[in-house]
Design a protein around this motif. Sequence first.
Motif, PDB file in Angstrom:
ATOM      1  N   UNK A 230       0.860  -1.189   0.000  1.00 25.45           N
ATOM      2  CA  UNK A 230       0.000   0.000   0.000  1.00 25.45           C
ATOM      3  C   UNK A 230       0.889   1.229   0.000  1.00 25.45           C
ATOM      4  N   UNK A 231       0.722   2.090  -1.003  1.00 29.12           N
ATOM      5  CA  UNK A 231       1.537   3.296  -1.125  1.00 29.12           C
ATOM      6  C   UNK A 231       1.029   4.375  -0.178  1.00 29.12           C
ATOM      7  N   UNK A 232       1.836   5.411  -0.007  1.00 27.24           N
ATOM      8  CA  UNK A 232       1.492   6.483   0.920  1.00 27.24           C
ATOM      9  C   UNK A 232       0.225   7.216   0.492  1.00 27.24           C
ATOM     10  N   UNK A 233      -0.026   7.319  -0.818  1.00 32.95           N
ATOM     11  CA  UNK A 233      -1.228   8.013  -1.285  1.00 32.95           C
ATOM     12  C   UNK A 233      -2.469   7.133  -1.243  1.00 32.95           C
ATOM     13  N   UNK A 234      -2.352   5.905  -0.753  1.00 35.40           N
ATOM     14  CA  UNK A 234      -3.495   5.018  -0.624  1.00 35.40           C
ATOM     15  C   UNK A 234      -3.647   4.027  -1.751  1.00 35.40           C
ATOM     16  N   UNK A 235      -2.846   4.132  -2.807  1.00 40.37           N
ATOM     17  CA  UNK A 235      -2.920   3.166  -3.899  1.00 40.37           C
ATOM     18  C   UNK A 235      -2.423   1.808  -3.420  1.00 40.37           C
ATOM     19  N   UNK A 236      -3.169   0.762  -3.728  1.00 40.61           N
ATOM     20  CA  UNK A 236      -2.853  -0.580  -3.246  1.00 40.61           C
ATOM     21  C   UNK A 236      -2.501  -1.471  -4.431  1.00 40.61           C
ATOM     22  N   UNK A 237      -1.434  -2.253  -4.262  1.00 37.19           N
ATOM     23  CA  UNK A 237      -1.042  -3.249  -5.258  1.00 37.19           C
ATOM     24  C   UNK A 237      -1.425  -4.629  -4.739  1.00 37.19           C
ATOM     25  N   UNK A 238      -2.087  -5.415  -5.575  1.00 36.79           N
ATOM     26  CA  UNK A 238      -2.541  -6.737  -5.151  1.00 36.79           C
ATOM     27  C   UNK A 238      -2.432  -7.705  -6.322  1.00 36.79           C
ATOM     28  N   UNK A 239      -2.444  -8.971  -6.002  1.00 39.11           N
ATOM     29  CA  UNK A 239      -2.406 -10.007  -7.035  1.00 39.11           C
ATOM     30  C   UNK A 239      -3.698 -10.795  -7.012  1.00 39.11           C
ATOM     31  N   UNK A 240      -4.053 -11.330  -8.171  1.00 37.76           N
ATOM     32  CA  UNK A 240      -5.246 -12.155  -8.312  1.00 37.76           C
ATOM     33  C   UNK A 240      -4.836 -13.465  -8.955  1.00 37.76           C
ATOM     34  N   UNK A 241      -5.182 -14.563  -8.302  1.00 41.73           N
ATOM     35  CA  UNK A 241      -4.958 -15.898  -8.854  1.00 41.73           C
ATOM     36  C   UNK A 241      -6.327 -16.522  -9.087  1.00 41.73           C
ATOM     37  N   UNK A 242      -6.679 -16.696 -10.348  1.00 43.54           N
ATOM     38  CA  UNK A 242      -7.998 -17.226 -10.690  1.00 43.54           C
ATOM     39  C   UNK A 242      -7.976 -18.724 -10.960  1.00 43.54           C
ATOM     40  N   UNK A 243      -6.806 -19.357 -10.706  1.00 41.97           N
ATOM     41  CA  UNK A 243      -6.717 -20.802 -10.849  1.00 41.97           C
ATOM     42  C   UNK A 243      -7.072 -21.281 -12.239  1.00 41.97           C
ATOM     43  N   UNK A 244      -6.632 -20.507 -13.248  1.00 41.07           N
ATOM     44  CA  UNK A 244      -7.007 -20.856 -14.613  1.00 41.07           C
ATOM     45  C   UNK A 244      -6.394 -22.184 -15.044  1.00 41.07           C
ATOM     46  N   UNK A 245      -7.115 -22.887 -15.878  1.00 43.32           N
ATOM     47  CA  UNK A 245      -6.594 -24.069 -16.557  1.00 43.32           C
ATOM     48  C   UNK A 245      -6.146 -23.623 -17.942  1.00 43.32           C
ATOM     49  N   UNK A 246      -5.521 -24.523 -18.666  1.00 45.68           N
ATOM     50  CA  UNK A 246      -5.004 -24.187 -19.985  1.00 45.68           C
ATOM     51  C   UNK A 246      -6.142 -23.797 -20.927  1.00 45.68           C
ATOM     52  N   UNK A 247      -5.878 -22.771 -21.706  1.00 49.03           N
ATOM     53  CA  UNK A 247      -6.864 -22.324 -22.694  1.00 49.03           C
ATOM     54  C   UNK A 247      -7.010 -23.373 -23.792  1.00 49.03           C
ATOM     55  N   UNK A 248      -8.241 -23.768 -24.079  1.00 50.96           N
ATOM     56  CA  UNK A 248      -8.522 -24.730 -25.137  1.00 50.96           C
ATOM     57  C   UNK A 248      -9.429 -24.052 -26.154  1.00 50.96           C
ATOM     58  N   UNK A 249      -8.888 -23.833 -27.360  1.00 49.37           N
ATOM     59  CA  UNK A 249      -9.684 -23.215 -28.409  1.00 49.37           C
ATOM     60  C   UNK A 249     -10.515 -24.264 -29.142  1.00 49.37           C
ATOM     61  N   UNK A 250     -11.740 -23.906 -29.441  1.00 45.59           N
ATOM     62  CA  UNK A 250     -12.661 -24.809 -30.140  1.00 45.59           C
ATOM     63  C   UNK A 250     -13.234 -24.103 -31.357  1.00 45.59           C
ATOM     64  N   UNK A 251     -13.756 -24.896 -32.258  1.00 44.55           N
ATOM     65  CA  UNK A 251     -14.334 -24.348 -33.479  1.00 44.55           C
ATOM     66  C   UNK A 251     -15.550 -23.490 -33.142  1.00 44.55           C
ATOM     67  N   UNK A 252     -15.576 -22.257 -33.614  1.00 46.56           N
ATOM     68  CA  UNK A 252     -16.744 -21.408 -33.342  1.00 46.56           C
ATOM     69  C   UNK A 252     -17.961 -21.872 -34.134  1.00 46.56           C
ATOM     70  N   UNK A 253     -19.122 -21.446 -33.706  1.00 48.36           N
ATOM     71  CA  UNK A 253     -20.366 -21.775 -34.398  1.00 48.36           C
ATOM     72  C   UNK A 253     -20.869 -20.546 -35.144  1.00 48.36           C
TER      73      UNK A 253
END
Length: 653
Positions: A421-444
């Motif tokens: 947290x910076x002095x001006x109140x700006x906060x740095x944080x991380x997000x872990x969304x537990x993603x799995x590998x991206x799998x592309x499929x044929x669009x419809x």
Amino acid sequence: MKKSIFSTLLGLLAIQFAVMAHGQPANGLPENAKVELKGTLQVFIRENLEQQSAEYEYFLERGKGKGPVKLIFLDAHPSELRSGVSIAVRGQVRNGNVEVTAANLEDGGDDSGSGGESMQAFTLDERSTVVVIVNMPNAGFNHSTTELGNMENYYFGTSNSMADMYEKISFGQLMINGQVAGAINVSQTADQVCGNPFNYASSWLTQAENELGINRNDYRHRIFAIPRNLTGADSCGWTGYANVGCGSACTAFNRWSHDRNTTAHEFGHNLGMGHAGVGSNQYADYSSFMGYSLSNGVRALDGAHHWQTGWYDSIDALSTGTIQSSGTYDVAPLREISPADNVPSIYRIEVDSGDPYFLSARVAQGYDTDLSSRNSAALSGVNIHRYAGSGSSQTDRVDQLSNGGSYIDSLNSLTITQLSRAEDGTVTFSVDMGEVECVESTPALSINPQFQTVGPGGSYNFPVTVTNNDSTSCAARAFSLAATTGGELAPVSLSVNPGSQGSSSLNINGGSSSGETIVTVSIQGESTPSRQATLAVDAKAPGIGNLAGTYTRKGKNHRVQLSWSGSDESGIESYEIYRNGSPQASTGQSSYTDSLPRSPEATYTYYVRAFDVHGNWADSAIITVSTAGSTDGDDGGGGGGNDKPCRGKNCDR
């Protein structure tokens, strides 16, 4: 937006609650009957901030001359319900009320006859407000001299007031202008006012108009400042009583008008906001005046309420962000000035299960100065809230982080960790969304409808839809569309998120003669099967013949009864009847009675023009009808009118 009837609300309320106070509503509904009703919804919240309890009440105003109906929900009510909307309900009459479920309630449109507005989010604008101070000296209940002296500042002062707070935290998008009027000395007892304050709203406004010179129609918000200790301690049962939402007019009753948080809280309900809670306690979030508000010191709103009102999203798109993948992010603190460029002040995270998350940060400045004493944890870093994303439902604070702290949602494989947290109140944080590998499929790819018929020179826009079938962990993908000769796509490139659809339009112009144009649409670079759209042109004129006419006279009434036959593969749209070359009428039937002048001519000529559904037309043969009673064809024949029809505009008349 549909026009609201709330300009007459307060006049109706006096009748409504007076009836209810003496038994079941005089609504004319038979007991145990199943009914379908339309009208304007009125939503009220009766809350005791000291005991942290609240209940909602719902009434349907059905228009002039009809008694109001209290709605009893057998299940959870939809959060988007608010005062001033037109609804239609189906339910069963029980004890004079109507029992309903959320599934049997829908937008009522304009058909209710009550003029309400449709169910949609409230808008930010300028709100005219009058605060009427109410005293009951005969019962010994009135405002203190100090309260009366400071009332104007509590509501409309240039600093540290309800109006100033809303103006600053909304970046000038919500302006509250008004006045404090009073006091008026009313005749009601404390028990009467505690039991049903809305019963007296109209009469109190009339008294204020007569004694103080105000005009209720000048004010959208009508607030009544009620003495705090009506019957001593908490026995009144409520500290605030207000409309949830506001049509053209709404009301609020406030027993804590000396407290800026409470005045802002009840006004927030008029705006359509819900409470700020923690879990099952809807008042437990002390970081917002929509939570617990009976205290000294002011607080503004949490990030979820800012999102609910649309303040940040409407003023600067860069001030809000949506997190869709794991990474490191910065969040600027909520302030009374526009946030720093490129550093959002609110983040939104959609999850597969449950309500979305809203992330924000706070600093002890301006109207958040007193957070240090009321909710200091809000100043340490990331504030995490959940909110359904629409309506007046509660915002739920689930955590307040400090450096090194984490919030874990194992159900959605989501982890939020504060890094600094910076002095001006700006906060740095991380997000872990537990993603799995991206799998592309044929669009419809789909086109619906695939076939359409138009008249000569007509065109049609065929809706084209592309569905992205990639896994949810993938990023949005761009798809390029192509069409064969004869069709034009707009747009030709679509950016579509996984599991979502993108839309384009295929325009095909028809020719001047009958035939079909077939256009094929494909997604370039994909193995998706192409799709075809067919535009057919119908340039064939309809058939019309066998025109016959019979003259009749009855007294002074002279008429010609015409009949004919018509046919077309696409269907006949209408017939135009011509007398002596001038159009007389149009009909969808194959007969017509023509009323003649009182002094008819010796003969009249008639023909009928047929139009099909695509605008093609053809004329029948001309017949001549004699007022002497005989009917002759235009070739001098015997009146059958069976000549072949004329199909061109230049037919010889």
